[in-house]
Motif scaffolding. Sequence first.
Motif, mmCIF file in Angstrom:
data_model
loop_
_atom_site.group_PDB
_atom_site.id
_atom_site.type_symbol
_atom_site.label_atom_id
_atom_site.label_comp_id
_atom_site.label_asym_id
_atom_site.label_seq_id
_atom_site.Cartn_x
_atom_site.Cartn_y
_atom_site.Cartn_z
ATOM 1 N N MET A 167 92.719 70.602 10.849
ATOM 2 C CA MET A 167 93.332 70.717 9.519
ATOM 3 C C MET A 167 93.233 69.340 8.891
ATOM 4 O O MET A 167 93.794 68.378 9.433
ATOM 5 N N PHE B 234 93.118 70.600 16.838
ATOM 6 C CA PHE B 234 93.495 71.401 18.007
ATOM 7 C C PHE B 234 92.226 71.743 18.787
ATOM 8 O O PHE B 234 91.189 72.032 18.187
ATOM 9 N N GLY C 20 100.127 63.167 6.748
ATOM 10 C CA GLY C 20 99.344 64.320 6.314
ATOM 11 C C GLY C 20 97.850 64.136 6.484
ATOM 12 O O GLY C 20 97.056 64.867 5.901
ATOM 13 N N SER C 21 97.429 63.150 7.275
ATOM 14 C CA SER C 21 95.987 62.940 7.500
ATOM 15 C C SER C 21 95.365 64.099 8.264
ATOM 16 O O SER C 21 94.155 64.271 8.233
ATOM 17 N N GLY C 22 96.192 64.854 8.954
ATOM 18 C CA GLY C 22 95.673 66.056 9.583
ATOM 19 C C GLY C 22 95.910 66.135 11.071
ATOM 20 O O GLY C 22 96.570 65.277 11.667
ATOM 21 N N LYS C 23 95.352 67.180 11.643
ATOM 22 C CA LYS C 23 95.578 67.452 13.055
ATOM 23 C C LYS C 23 94.375 68.188 13.612
ATOM 24 O O LYS C 23 93.722 68.947 12.894
ATOM 25 N N LYS D 72 95.336 72.351 2.459
ATOM 26 C CA LYS D 72 94.562 71.707 3.535
ATOM 27 C C LYS D 72 93.252 72.449 3.673
ATOM 28 O O LYS D 72 93.116 73.579 3.193
ATOM 29 N N GLY E 204 99.699 74.416 4.557
ATOM 30 C CA GLY E 204 100.572 74.265 5.714
ATOM 31 C C GLY E 204 101.392 72.998 5.642
ATOM 32 O O GLY E 204 101.337 72.257 4.664
ATOM 33 N N TYR E 205 102.154 72.790 6.677
ATOM 34 C CA TYR E 205 102.891 71.527 6.787
ATOM 35 C C TYR E 205 102.994 71.116 8.241
ATOM 36 O O TYR E 205 102.866 71.944 9.132
ATOM 37 N N GLY E 206 103.155 69.813 8.471
ATOM 38 C CA GLY E 206 103.280 69.290 9.823
ATOM 39 C C GLY E 206 104.662 68.715 10.044
ATOM 40 O O GLY E 206 105.642 69.146 9.414
ATOM 41 N N ALA E 207 104.723 67.722 10.920
ATOM 42 C CA ALA E 207 106.015 67.174 11.324
ATOM 43 C C ALA E 207 106.814 66.615 10.141
ATOM 44 O O ALA E 207 108.044 66.638 10.151
ATOM 45 N N GLN E 208 106.109 66.152 9.114
ATOM 46 C CA GLN E 208 106.805 65.565 7.965
ATOM 47 C C GLN E 208 107.165 66.621 6.929
ATOM 48 O O GLN E 208 107.586 66.279 5.816
HETATM 49 N N1 LIG Z 1 102.193 72.681 15.056
HETATM 50 C C1 LIG Z 1 101.293 73.088 14.153
HETATM 51 N N2 LIG Z 1 100.792 74.328 14.234
HETATM 52 C C2 LIG Z 1 99.867 74.767 13.335
HETATM 53 N N3 LIG Z 1 99.401 74.025 12.326
HETATM 54 C C3 LIG Z 1 99.877 72.783 12.213
HETATM 55 C C4 LIG Z 1 100.838 72.237 13.122
HETATM 56 N N4 LIG Z 1 101.112 70.962 12.750
HETATM 57 C C5 LIG Z 1 100.327 70.724 11.677
HETATM 58 N N5 LIG Z 1 99.610 71.811 11.343
HETATM 59 C C6 LIG Z 1 98.654 71.945 10.266
HETATM 60 O O1 LIG Z 1 97.981 70.704 10.152
HETATM 61 C C7 LIG Z 1 98.120 70.200 8.829
HETATM 62 C C8 LIG Z 1 98.137 68.708 8.889
HETATM 63 O O2 LIG Z 1 99.261 68.270 9.598
HETATM 64 P P1 LIG Z 1 99.978 66.928 9.193
HETATM 65 O O3 LIG Z 1 100.850 67.200 8.013
HETATM 66 O O4 LIG Z 1 98.975 65.854 9.079
HETATM 67 O O5 LIG Z 1 100.834 66.755 10.515
HETATM 68 P P2 LIG Z 1 101.981 65.712 10.840
HETATM 69 O O6 LIG Z 1 102.943 65.757 9.715
HETATM 70 O O7 LIG Z 1 102.515 66.279 12.146
HETATM 71 O O8 LIG Z 1 101.281 64.378 10.981
HETATM 72 C C9 LIG Z 1 99.379 70.852 8.312
HETATM 73 O O9 LIG Z 1 99.395 70.918 6.901
HETATM 74 C C10 LIG Z 1 99.297 72.226 8.932
HETATM 75 O O10 LIG Z 1 98.428 73.042 8.168
#
Ligand SMILES: Nc1ncnc2c1ncn2[C@@H]1O[C@H](COP(=O)(O)OP(=O)(O)O)[C@@H](O)[C@H]1O
Length: 116
Positions: free
Chosen positions: A7, A96, A91-94, A60, A35-39
């Motif tokens: 993402m 899996f 929000g740089s991404g993730k 995303k 989507g959203y992540g930890a923040q």
């Molecule tokens: N646990 C998760 N399960 C599924 N998708 C996720 C998860 N965490 C993040 N994502 C997806 O990855 C995107 C990027 O996450 P990001 O906001 O960068 O994560 P973080 O805030 O944890 O650094 C999110 O917008 C979401 O779409």
Amino acid sequence: MKYIIAMIRPEKLDNVKKELQKIGAHGLTVSSVSGYGAQGGHLSVDRTKTEKYEANLLDKVKIEIAVKDEFLQTTVEAIEKGSKDIDGYIGSGKIFVLSLDDAIRIRTKENGNDAL
Ligand SMILES: Nc1ncnc2c1ncn2[C@@H]1O[C@H](COP(=O)(O)OP(=O)(O)O)[C@@H](O)[C@H]1O
């Protein structure tokens, strides 16, 4: 075989595609998601606030790539390189990584590594 799901921020897609082409990635699927992540989808964290933020869905891009095991690391590094921004930018991404049982090329009936 592994299935990589990344993402990333939409504006990084071209960069990531370039990095993937450099390493000779054979195929990929891209879709627009939110989507959203930890923040919680917030671009900054206001530490003076004590109440909980409401999660915010952000646009995303989802990239999916099936790779042979030996290409996993190179591919992940290419995605990281292409989507990297200012260090620590929220929000740089993730990325899996999933184990992939099989792949079948419908046209030739090849399967497994040969189908990738
Ligand atoms: N646990 C998760 N399960 C599924 N998708 C996720 C998860 N965490 C993040 N994502 C997806 O990855 C995107 C990027 O996450 P990001 O906001 O960068 O994560 P973080 O805030 O944890 O650094 C999110 O917008 C979401 O779409």
